[in-house]
Scaffold this active site. Structure first.
Site, mmCIF file in Angstrom:
data_model
loop_
_atom_site.group_PDB
_atom_site.id
_atom_site.type_symbol
_atom_site.label_atom_id
_atom_site.label_comp_id
_atom_site.label_asym_id
_atom_site.label_seq_id
_atom_site.Cartn_x
_atom_site.Cartn_y
_atom_site.Cartn_z
ATOM 1 N N VAL A 63 0.810 -1.236 0.000
ATOM 2 C CA VAL A 63 0.000 0.000 0.000
ATOM 3 C C VAL A 63 0.835 1.275 0.000
ATOM 4 C CG1 VAL A 63 -1.996 -1.092 1.115
ATOM 5 C CG2 VAL A 63 -0.276 0.080 2.532
ATOM 6 N N ASN A 89 -6.793 -0.770 5.754
ATOM 7 C CA ASN A 89 -6.521 -1.392 7.047
ATOM 8 C C ASN A 89 -5.055 -1.772 7.261
ATOM 9 O OD1 ASN A 89 -7.308 -3.231 9.468
ATOM 10 N ND2 ASN A 89 -6.318 -4.611 8.015
ATOM 11 N N SER A 141 -6.593 3.974 15.298
ATOM 12 C CA SER A 141 -6.216 3.286 16.539
ATOM 13 C C SER A 141 -6.669 4.138 17.713
ATOM 14 C CB SER A 141 -4.691 3.118 16.587
ATOM 15 O OG SER A 141 -4.279 2.670 17.866
ATOM 16 N N TYR A 154 4.108 5.889 15.515
ATOM 17 C CA TYR A 154 2.844 5.188 15.265
ATOM 18 C C TYR A 154 1.649 6.095 15.600
ATOM 19 C CZ TYR A 154 -0.688 1.458 15.512
ATOM 20 O OH TYR A 154 -1.815 0.679 15.325
ATOM 21 N N ALA A 156 1.551 9.289 15.722
ATOM 22 C CA ALA A 156 1.486 10.409 14.763
ATOM 23 C C ALA A 156 0.819 9.953 13.462
ATOM 24 C CB ALA A 156 2.881 10.953 14.494
ATOM 25 N N LYS A 158 -1.403 7.543 13.124
ATOM 26 C CA LYS A 158 -2.825 7.233 13.327
ATOM 27 C C LYS A 158 -3.635 8.520 13.572
ATOM 28 C CE LYS A 158 -2.578 2.773 12.727
ATOM 29 N NZ LYS A 158 -3.237 2.138 11.574
ATOM 30 N N ILE A 187 -5.945 -5.479 20.243
ATOM 31 C CA ILE A 187 -6.661 -6.583 19.595
ATOM 32 C C ILE A 187 -5.701 -7.756 19.415
ATOM 33 C CG2 ILE A 187 -8.042 -7.264 17.573
ATOM 34 C CD1 ILE A 187 -9.217 -4.830 19.166
HETATM 35 P P1 NAP Z 1 -1.508 -7.732 11.417
HETATM 36 O O1 NAP Z 1 -2.073 -8.961 12.004
HETATM 37 O O2 NAP Z 1 -0.017 -7.530 11.401
HETATM 38 O O3 NAP Z 1 -2.095 -7.561 9.940
HETATM 39 C C1 NAP Z 1 -1.685 -6.508 9.117
HETATM 40 C C2 NAP Z 1 -1.523 -7.028 7.716
HETATM 41 O O4 NAP Z 1 -1.149 -5.930 6.881
HETATM 42 C C3 NAP Z 1 -0.403 -8.068 7.600
HETATM 43 O O5 NAP Z 1 -0.774 -9.123 6.764
HETATM 44 C C4 NAP Z 1 0.729 -7.229 7.002
HETATM 45 O O6 NAP Z 1 1.676 -7.986 6.294
HETATM 46 C C5 NAP Z 1 -0.059 -6.328 6.088
HETATM 47 N N1 NAP Z 1 0.754 -5.197 5.657
HETATM 48 C C6 NAP Z 1 1.704 -4.534 6.347
HETATM 49 N N2 NAP Z 1 2.262 -3.601 5.593
HETATM 50 C C7 NAP Z 1 1.667 -3.657 4.387
HETATM 51 C C8 NAP Z 1 1.826 -2.949 3.180
HETATM 52 N N3 NAP Z 1 2.755 -1.997 3.047
HETATM 53 N N4 NAP Z 1 1.022 -3.245 2.141
HETATM 54 C C9 NAP Z 1 0.096 -4.228 2.236
HETATM 55 N N5 NAP Z 1 -0.086 -4.954 3.342
HETATM 56 C C10 NAP Z 1 0.691 -4.674 4.425
HETATM 57 O O7 NAP Z 1 -2.073 -6.442 12.170
HETATM 58 P P2 NAP Z 1 -3.517 -6.090 12.775
HETATM 59 O O8 NAP Z 1 -3.368 -6.040 14.236
HETATM 60 O O9 NAP Z 1 -4.575 -6.892 12.138
HETATM 61 O O10 NAP Z 1 -3.600 -4.566 12.280
HETATM 62 C C11 NAP Z 1 -4.487 -4.121 11.266
HETATM 63 C C12 NAP Z 1 -4.644 -2.625 11.432
HETATM 64 O O11 NAP Z 1 -5.187 -2.352 12.723
HETATM 65 C C13 NAP Z 1 -3.336 -1.833 11.371
HETATM 66 O O12 NAP Z 1 -3.552 -0.632 10.671
HETATM 67 C C14 NAP Z 1 -3.037 -1.555 12.823
HETATM 68 O O13 NAP Z 1 -2.236 -0.409 12.993
HETATM 69 C C15 NAP Z 1 -4.423 -1.363 13.377
HETATM 70 N N6 NAP Z 1 -4.543 -1.551 14.829
HETATM 71 C C16 NAP Z 1 -4.226 -2.740 15.423
HETATM 72 C C17 NAP Z 1 -4.363 -2.862 16.797
HETATM 73 C C18 NAP Z 1 -4.034 -4.142 17.519
HETATM 74 O O14 NAP Z 1 -3.962 -4.137 18.756
HETATM 75 N N7 NAP Z 1 -3.828 -5.250 16.843
HETATM 76 C C19 NAP Z 1 -4.807 -1.784 17.542
HETATM 77 C C20 NAP Z 1 -5.128 -0.587 16.916
HETATM 78 C C21 NAP Z 1 -4.995 -0.484 15.540
HETATM 79 P P3 NAP Z 1 3.019 -8.437 7.107
HETATM 80 O O15 NAP Z 1 2.592 -9.473 8.071
HETATM 81 O O16 NAP Z 1 3.893 -8.900 6.025
HETATM 82 O O17 NAP Z 1 3.522 -7.169 7.791
#
Ligand code: NAP
Length: 253
Positions: A63, A89, A141, A154, A156, A158, A187
């Protein structure tokens, strides 16, 4: 079947929140384009959806690369004639004091978390405007709203996602496009586990995180997918520029 007949594109759909959102959208009748930089994981999401009888196509994109985002959106429109829902996402985290963060590290987290959302919106909105409808759900977030040590870059990014969401919502509401954000708390996903694993005692780190959540548990990816579904659906037709916090009450106090 709240998304029956809708064409949706979800980034970061190979893991965590993105995969849960892809599965839920497909169950609700959407055709899902599951985009991730990890092709194998995106294909796994496609298989999981197909096993349930849903429709999904995996795409490998980064992305942070504008031409890849533009190309996948153009392909979706060429193939299915429409793009109804975009979930920006994909995201990465960085736990580091700002004083030791390198410019390259800062740029990397901005390129994925904020520029990626900019590219998605930039290329999806013209098509949605042409259709006269569409929904964009940006994953921000709780850390867009509150601070946490070591999350300078991070937080900044979000906060930037929320600001961009509000400006775009204002600009495009009259054209029938709903642009909103979801703000997840902690999460249980591979991203959060990787953050716990940085601590000397990851199990204790997880216990401390749970202690900070009034609901007494980590969120599940499905908890966030349900909010994304609401924001993507016609139920949210009058919701523009909102930031829905889903954090088990963590940011109440
Ligand atoms: P995750 O399990 O790491 O899933 C994120 C996915 O995005 C992974 O498959 C990752 O691939 C992929 N990705 C990363 N960089 C990318 C890029 N440049 N282009 C395309 N795909 C990419 O994380 P998640 O916890 O589900 O997070 C999803 C979103 O929620 C994120 O924006 C995160 O900041 C936000 N969020 C998460 C939490 C939490 O506690 N989990 C809390 C608040 C917000 P790789 O595995 O190869 O990196």
């Amino acid at each position: 079947m709240r998304l029956k007949g809708k064409v949706s594109l979800i980034t970061g759909a190979g893991s965590g929140i993105g995969r849960a959102t892809a599965l839920l959208f497909a169950r609700e009748g959407a055709l899902v384009v599951a985009a991730d930089r990890d092709a194998q994981q995106a294909e796994k999401t496609q298989k999981l959806i197909e096993q349930e009888g849903g429709q999904c196509e995996a795409k490998c994109i980064d992305v942070s690369q504008e031409e890849q985002v533009a190309a996948v959106i153009a392909t979706v429109v060429k193939t299915w004639g429409q793009l109804d829902v975009l979930c920006n996402n994909a995201g990465i985290s960085l736990l580091k004091p700002v004083t030791t963060t390198t410019e390259a590290e800062w740029d990397k987290v901005f390129n994925v978390n904020l520029k990626g959302v900019f590219f998605g919106c930039k290329h999806a909105i013209p098509q949605m405007a042409k259709q006269g409808n569409g929904a964009i759900v940006n994953t921000a977030s709780e850390l867009a709203i509150v601070a946490q040590p070591l999350y300078g870059a991070y937080c900044a990014t979000k906060a930037g996602v929320l600001a961009l969401t509000r400006v775009l919502a204002l600009e495009w509401a009259a054209k029938g496009i709903q642009i909103n954000a979801v703000c997840p708390g902690p999460i249980a996903t591979p991203m959060l586990q990787a953050e716990f694993d940085l601590a000397d005692d990851p199990i204790n780190e997880e216990k401390l995180a749970i202690k900070s959540i009034p609901a007494g548990r980590l969120g599940t990816p499905e908890d966030i997918a349900k909010v994304a579904l609401f924001l993507a659906s016609e139920d949210a037709q009058f919701v523009h520029g909102a930031a829905i916090v889903a954090d088990g009450g963590k940011t109440i106090f």
